[in-house]
Design an enzyme around this catalytic site. Structure first.
Site, PDB file in Angstrom:
ATOM      1  N   ASP A 129       0.847  -1.185   0.000  1.00  0.00           N
ATOM      2  CA  ASP A 129       0.000   0.000   0.000  1.00  0.00           C
ATOM      3  C   ASP A 129       0.883   1.235   0.000  1.00  0.00           C
ATOM      4  O   ASP A 129       1.927   1.264   0.680  1.00  0.00           O
ATOM      5  CB  ASP A 129      -0.918   0.010   1.222  1.00  0.00           C
ATOM      6  CG  ASP A 129      -1.943  -1.125   1.189  1.00  0.00           C
ATOM      7  OD1 ASP A 129      -2.332  -1.537   0.080  1.00  0.00           O
ATOM      8  OD2 ASP A 129      -2.356  -1.584   2.275  1.00  0.00           O
ATOM      9  N   ASP A 145      -7.165  -1.559  -4.557  1.00  0.00           N
ATOM     10  CA  ASP A 145      -8.208  -1.194  -3.599  1.00  0.00           C
ATOM     11  C   ASP A 145      -9.187  -0.191  -4.190  1.00  0.00           C
ATOM     12  O   ASP A 145     -10.396  -0.223  -3.898  1.00  0.00           O
ATOM     13  CB  ASP A 145      -7.573  -0.614  -2.334  1.00  0.00           C
ATOM     14  CG  ASP A 145      -6.776  -1.647  -1.564  1.00  0.00           C
ATOM     15  OD1 ASP A 145      -7.102  -2.839  -1.661  1.00  0.00           O
ATOM     16  OD2 ASP A 145      -5.814  -1.254  -0.865  1.00  0.00           O
TER      17      ASP A 145
END
Length: 234
Positions: A129, A145
């Site tokens: 991330d 995401d």
């Protein structure tokens, strides 16, 4: 407006596959670039407080939940991917559903690739991330995401608007009601009237005849003409 025919099975499957591959490639390229250029766990402002990069490796789900059961998320991602593939092969003929499911599948495969291939290894790999938008949500996320979240909203909208997998729509309540002159089959003609204008038959006819006969019998006969004065001759 011309209604386009539904997609063929091959066309729907191809659309889903192409979109999924494009999203998967974009996600993995972005993660690879982030690993090469960003310092780990250090904020890099891009647009003030609106957008920044913060590289982390997440073993859990959103907000780092479930870090001790990473394998559960791996199984969940596999099941979602298999479900979308099954729909693509057997049921999806709608263009809208093909686009939404293709983008969703790409996002799922992006994070599933991290779970399978990245350290510490299958099936507990850590997801990369790096996107930070504190004004929007207090979480660090990635390209996969973004597509997972937005396409889940897309799925909800398709369901709410009645879009089916085969390209048709659910009929709205009351849309097929037809406004007849006598709704529900109720005859609004005056009671006792014969709409066909036919002469009464059976008991009704005999009663009418008998009634007419009684009226004639009870009516007095007209008086005979009285003879007038006899004319005289001159």
């Amino acid at each position: 407006m011309t209604v386009r025919p539904p997609l063929r099975a091959a066309a729907a499957g191809t659309t889903i596959a192409i979109l999924a591959i494009l999203v998967l490639a974009a996600d993995q390229f972005a993660k690879h670039f982030a690993i090469l250029t960003l310092p780990p766990e250090r904020n890099v402002p891009i647009i003030g407080d609106l957008l920044g990069f913060y590289l982390i490796r997440n073993s859990g789900a959103a907000f780092s939940l479930g870090e001790g059961v990473t394998w559960v998320f791996t199984i969940a991602l596999m099941l979602v991917a298999l479900g979308i593939i099954w729909l693509a092969l057997t049921r999806v003929r709608s263009r809208a559903w093909a686009v939404v499911l293709g983008l969703l599948l790409g996002g799922v495969l992006g994070n599933l690739t991290d779970r399978v291939l990245r350290a510490p290894g299958f099936p507990v790999g850590h997801v990369v991330d790096f996107i930070s938008t504190p004004w929007l949500m207090p979480a660090i996320y990635n390209v996969a995401d973004i597509f997972i979240t937005t396409m889940m909203i897309g799925v909800a909208l398709l369901v709410l608007t009645g879009r089916r997998f085969d390209g048709t729509r659910e009929p709205r309540a009351g849309a097929a009601f037809e406004d007849d002159d006598a709704p529900n089959g109720i005859d609004d003609s005056p009671a006792g009237d014969d709409a066909s204008g036919a002469e009464p038959t059976g008991a009704d006819a005999s009663d009418e005849v008998e009634t007419d006969g009684e009226d004639d019998a009870s009516r007095p006969a007209p008086p005979a003409d009285e003879p007038g004065p006899t004319p005289t001759r001159a």
